[in-house]
Design a protein around this motif. Structure first.
Motif, mmCIF file in Angstrom:
data_model
loop_
_atom_site.group_PDB
_atom_site.id
_atom_site.type_symbol
_atom_site.label_atom_id
_atom_site.label_comp_id
_atom_site.label_asym_id
_atom_site.label_seq_id
_atom_site.Cartn_x
_atom_site.Cartn_y
_atom_site.Cartn_z
ATOM 1 N N ILE A 199 0.860 -1.178 0.000
ATOM 2 C CA ILE A 199 0.000 0.000 0.000
ATOM 3 C C ILE A 199 0.899 1.232 0.000
ATOM 4 N N ARG A 200 0.752 2.040 -1.027
ATOM 5 C CA ARG A 200 1.539 3.275 -1.119
ATOM 6 C C ARG A 200 0.708 4.456 -0.662
ATOM 7 N N ASP A 201 1.394 5.501 -0.178
ATOM 8 C CA ASP A 201 0.713 6.742 0.211
ATOM 9 C C ASP A 201 -0.479 6.441 1.117
ATOM 10 N N SER A 202 -0.242 5.789 2.226
ATOM 11 C CA SER A 202 -1.307 5.338 3.130
ATOM 12 C C SER A 202 -2.225 6.489 3.537
ATOM 13 N N LYS A 203 -3.513 6.172 3.589
ATOM 14 C CA LYS A 203 -4.547 7.118 4.033
ATOM 15 C C LYS A 203 -5.108 6.642 5.372
ATOM 16 N N LEU A 204 -5.665 7.575 6.126
ATOM 17 C CA LEU A 204 -6.316 7.193 7.384
ATOM 18 C C LEU A 204 -7.377 6.130 7.139
ATOM 19 N N SER A 205 -8.059 6.255 6.002
ATOM 20 C CA SER A 205 -9.146 5.325 5.676
ATOM 21 C C SER A 205 -8.649 3.925 5.325
ATOM 22 N N ASP A 206 -7.345 3.746 5.197
ATOM 23 C CA ASP A 206 -6.808 2.404 4.942
ATOM 24 C C ASP A 206 -6.737 1.569 6.224
ATOM 25 N N SER A 207 -6.951 2.188 7.363
ATOM 26 C CA SER A 207 -6.913 1.465 8.640
ATOM 27 C C SER A 207 -7.991 0.378 8.626
ATOM 28 N N ALA A 208 -7.550 -0.857 8.799
ATOM 29 C CA ALA A 208 -8.450 -2.012 8.712
ATOM 30 C C ALA A 208 -7.612 -3.267 8.946
ATOM 31 N N THR A 209 -8.280 -4.397 8.886
ATOM 32 C CA THR A 209 -7.575 -5.684 8.891
ATOM 33 C C THR A 209 -7.571 -6.230 7.481
ATOM 34 N N TYR A 210 -6.426 -6.699 7.035
ATOM 35 C CA TYR A 210 -6.271 -7.203 5.668
ATOM 36 C C TYR A 210 -6.114 -8.724 5.725
ATOM 37 N N LEU A 211 -7.013 -9.400 5.032
ATOM 38 C CA LEU A 211 -7.067 -10.853 5.057
ATOM 39 C C LEU A 211 -6.485 -11.422 3.778
#
Lengths: 114, 110
Positions: free
Chosen positions: B75-87
């Motif tokens: 994930i490039r240029d992370s956003k606050l909205s990327d906060s989550a669990t990735y399965l």
């Protein structure tokens, strides 16, 4: 819009009771699945069905039962034999031939034993 | 041995950072691979499929290494909205059920 509907969103069960979780889809998908999710455990497969009137046990089928009388519907019954039923239950579907496609999930049912 | 293994994290990164997750799978006969995103107390949602040649969707890049049996998500240029669990998700054979990893937790901070 097509999708999967799970109901209820929250469900409370008394000790010794059977409860049934509903899962309905209008995506015309052949395959349907039930998973259970516990904190830190990930998703575990309970039952799945590839076609109407046929289903197979998953990894943790004990204490659960299912039916697949219609393509659109795949209800899950949590029986009194399931000793630790409190969990987040997820229903999913996909095209039977869609190995390269992921699932569509319903929004889940949170079951709590009281 | 778990069929699909992921580092649970959490990964805490600042906004704008690049972050990478890896996942390993045990069965070399596995056929298809996916990354799902799951927000707190919500259902998982398909983020992207993973192809042998690698694939990109905006800020997200997925790679598959069949020889080493691992899958990655960048994930490039992370956003606050990327906060989550990735399965990380693997399909052994066509028609069978998907196998899910336990997920990697990402928290993007301001």
């Amino acid at each position: 819009d097509g999708g999967i509907t799970q109901s209820p969103k929250y469900l409370f069960r008394k000790e010794g009771q059977n409860v049934t979780l509903s899962c309905e889809q209008n995506l015309n998908h052949d395959a349907m699945y039930w998973y259970r999710q516990d904190p830190g455990q990930g998703l575990r497969l309970i039952y799945y069905s590839q076609i109407v009137n046929d289903f197979q046990k998953g990894d943790i089928a004990e204490g659960y039962s299912v039916s697949r009388e219609k393509k659109e519907s795949f209800p899950l019954t949590v029986t009194s034999a399931q000793k630790n039923p409190t969990a987040f239950y997820l229903c999913a579907s996909r095209d039977r031939g869609g190995a390269n496609y992921g699932y569509t999930f319903g929004s889940g049912t949170r079951l709590t034993v009281v | 041995r778990k069929e699909v293994e992921q580092d649970p994290g959490p990964f805490n990164v600042p906004e704008g950072a690049t972050v990478a997750f890896n996942c390993t799978y045990s069965n070399s006969a596995s056929q298809s691979f996916f990354w799902y995103r799951q927000d707190c107390r919500k259902e998982p949602k398909l983020l992207m499929s993973v192809y042998s040649s690698g694939n990109e969707d905006g800020r997200f890049t997925a790679q598959l290494n069949r020889a080493s049996q691992y899958i990655s998500l960048l994930i490039r240029d992370s956003k606050l909205s990327d906060s989550a669990t990735y399965l990380c998700v693997v399909n052994l054979v066509s028609g069978y059920a998907l196998n899910f990893g336990k997920g990697t937790s990402l928290l993007v901070t301001p």
